[in-house]
Scaffold this motif. Structure first.
Motif, PDB file in Angstrom:
ATOM      1  N   LEU A 250      13.451  12.615 -75.367  1.00  0.00           N
ATOM      2  CA  LEU A 250      14.235  13.677 -74.764  1.00  0.00           C
ATOM      3  C   LEU A 250      15.093  14.357 -75.821  1.00  0.00           C
ATOM      4  N   SER A 251      15.405  15.617 -75.589  1.00  0.00           N
ATOM      5  CA  SER A 251      16.390  16.287 -76.423  1.00  0.00           C
ATOM      6  C   SER A 251      17.766  15.744 -76.064  1.00  0.00           C
ATOM      7  N   VAL A 252      18.778  16.056 -76.876  1.00  0.00           N
ATOM      8  CA  VAL A 252      20.138  15.601 -76.583  1.00  0.00           C
ATOM      9  C   VAL A 252      20.605  16.157 -75.241  1.00  0.00           C
ATOM     10  N   ASP A 253      20.308  17.424 -74.972  1.00  0.00           N
ATOM     11  CA  ASP A 253      20.705  18.027 -73.692  1.00  0.00           C
ATOM     12  C   ASP A 253      19.999  17.352 -72.518  1.00  0.00           C
ATOM     13  N   GLN A 254      18.717  17.072 -72.665  1.00  0.00           N
ATOM     14  CA  GLN A 254      17.973  16.404 -71.608  1.00  0.00           C
ATOM     15  C   GLN A 254      18.487  14.979 -71.388  1.00  0.00           C
ATOM     16  N   ALA A 255      18.800  14.304 -72.478  1.00  0.00           N
ATOM     17  CA  ALA A 255      19.320  12.944 -72.381  1.00  0.00           C
ATOM     18  C   ALA A 255      20.683  12.940 -71.692  1.00  0.00           C
TER      19      ALA A 255
ATOM     20  N   LYS B  22      21.754  15.067 -69.488  1.00  0.00           N
ATOM     21  CA  LYS B  22      21.507  15.317 -68.067  1.00  0.00           C
ATOM     22  C   LYS B  22      20.985  14.060 -67.379  1.00  0.00           C
ATOM     23  N   ARG B  23      20.117  13.326 -68.047  1.00  0.00           N
ATOM     24  CA  ARG B  23      19.559  12.083 -67.498  1.00  0.00           C
ATOM     25  C   ARG B  23      20.653  11.040 -67.313  1.00  0.00           C
ATOM     26  N   LEU B  24      21.581  10.986 -68.239  1.00  0.00           N
ATOM     27  CA  LEU B  24      22.653   9.992 -68.192  1.00  0.00           C
ATOM     28  C   LEU B  24      23.701  10.320 -67.131  1.00  0.00           C
ATOM     29  N   GLY B  25      23.866  11.614 -66.817  1.00  0.00           N
ATOM     30  CA  GLY B  25      24.969  12.073 -65.986  1.00  0.00           C
ATOM     31  C   GLY B  25      25.172  11.342 -64.666  1.00  0.00           C
ATOM     32  N   PRO B  26      24.156  11.212 -63.799  1.00  0.00           N
ATOM     33  CA  PRO B  26      24.366  10.564 -62.503  1.00  0.00           C
ATOM     34  C   PRO B  26      24.793   9.100 -62.608  1.00  0.00           C
ATOM     35  N   ILE B  27      24.240   8.385 -63.588  1.00  0.00           N
ATOM     36  CA  ILE B  27      24.618   6.976 -63.766  1.00  0.00           C
ATOM     37  C   ILE B  27      26.042   6.880 -64.286  1.00  0.00           C
ATOM     38  N   LYS B  28      26.384   7.770 -65.199  1.00  0.00           N
ATOM     39  CA  LYS B  28      27.747   7.820 -65.727  1.00  0.00           C
ATOM     40  C   LYS B  28      28.753   8.069 -64.611  1.00  0.00           C
TER      41      LYS B  28
ATOM     42  N   ALA C  48      19.594   9.554 -77.797  1.00  0.00           N
ATOM     43  CA  ALA C  48      18.573  10.172 -76.954  1.00  0.00           C
ATOM     44  C   ALA C  48      17.317   9.312 -76.915  1.00  0.00           C
ATOM     45  N   ALA C  49      17.043   8.616 -78.006  1.00  0.00           N
ATOM     46  CA  ALA C  49      15.854   7.762 -78.057  1.00  0.00           C
ATOM     47  C   ALA C  49      15.941   6.636 -77.038  1.00  0.00           C
ATOM     48  N   LEU C  50      17.108   6.004 -76.906  1.00  0.00           N
ATOM     49  CA  LEU C  50      17.237   4.930 -75.923  1.00  0.00           C
ATOM     50  C   LEU C  50      17.064   5.469 -74.509  1.00  0.00           C
TER      51      LEU C  50
ATOM     52  N   ASN D 131      13.859   3.023 -65.927  1.00  0.00           N
ATOM     53  CA  ASN D 131      14.470   3.317 -64.632  1.00  0.00           C
ATOM     54  C   ASN D 131      15.986   3.358 -64.777  1.00  0.00           C
ATOM     55  N   ASP D 132      16.671   3.754 -63.709  1.00  0.00           N
ATOM     56  CA  ASP D 132      18.124   3.862 -63.728  1.00  0.00           C
ATOM     57  C   ASP D 132      18.794   2.507 -63.916  1.00  0.00           C
TER      58      ASP D 132
END
Length: 229
Positions: A32-37, A39-45, A97-99, A105-106
């Motif tokens: 993922l790009s940094v921006d995509q990562a 966004k992916r992290l946001g809900p869990i955060k 972003a690599a991790l 999964n979440d």
């Protein structure tokens, strides 16, 4: 700035920059790009941050519990997550972003977040710094008594600091796994599923003075802790 990482590191946790440790974690998915990562992290955060901060306030006295959770802005760094503190003492949890690309999964992402939050809550950065200082002092005294010159004494103290910083490192990782399990489960995620991330990263094995315990020991620790909740 001091830091402590999820996976085995080449440097001691008293380094001045938050460099993620190199790892050979492999993934068949696109990074993922940094921006995509982010966004992916946001809900869990958003779900976990208040739980981690609540646990921090309940388990500490006077600690800074205002976590800042973010993605490393350097795109081409290895898969890792690490906990550090900024110059004002605010705890930082940083993911690469690599991790985020590699988790399946979440639950895995949540467990990593809980683990890194636990490092701060239990005070591992300060404890490892104290371990390093004690190791340097003990070896330095012994070298001095043996008549070491200044250069040899400095080298001996550096070696003592390294040994000291790693003396309890495996125990600290397991301690963070246990509390991380609690934080993850209280946030509504499954820490046992989350700990499956360890099945896909290189196993450090039970190396003398290694920084991290064997992966199967970490998974078993998570299972046992979760079963008691």
């Amino acid at each position: 700035m001091r830091w402590i990482a999820l996976v085995a590191a080449c440097d001691t946790p008293t380094d001045t920059a938050p460099k993620p440790a190199p790892t050979t974690t492999k993934s068949t998915v696109s990074r993922l790009s940094v921006d995509q990562a982010t966004k992916r992290l946001g809900p869990i955060k958003r779900r976990m941050e208040p739980i981690a901060e609540s646990e921090c306030r309940a388990r500490t006295s006077g600690a800074n519990c205002d976590f800042r959770i973010s993605v490393d802005q350097r795109r081409d760094v290895p898969a890792n997550a690490y906990q550090s503190v900024d110059s004002n003492g605010r705890p930082q949890i940083t993911f690469t972003a690599a991790l985020i690309s590699n988790v399946q999964n979440d639950h895995e992402l949540a467990f990593v977040m809980g683990h890194e939050a636990a490092h701060h809550i239990v005070g591992h950065l300060n404890r490892q710094q104290a371990d390093a200082a004690a190791g340097a002092l003990i070896v330095g005294v012994l070298a001095g008594l043996a008549g070491a010159n200044a250069a040899t004494l400095d080298a001996a103290m550096d070696a003592g600091a390294l040994v000291g910083s790693r003396a309890y490192s495996k125990n600290y990782e397991l301690e963070a796994d246990r509390l991380g399990t609690v934080i993850t489960k209280k946030s509504g995620y499954d820490p046992v599923r989350g700990a499956q991330y360890f099945t896909r990263i290189p196993d450090p094995g039970n190396v003398f003075l290694g920084t991290h315990p064997p992966n199967n020991q970490r998974i078993q620790t998570v299972r046992q802790t979760s079963a008691k909740m």
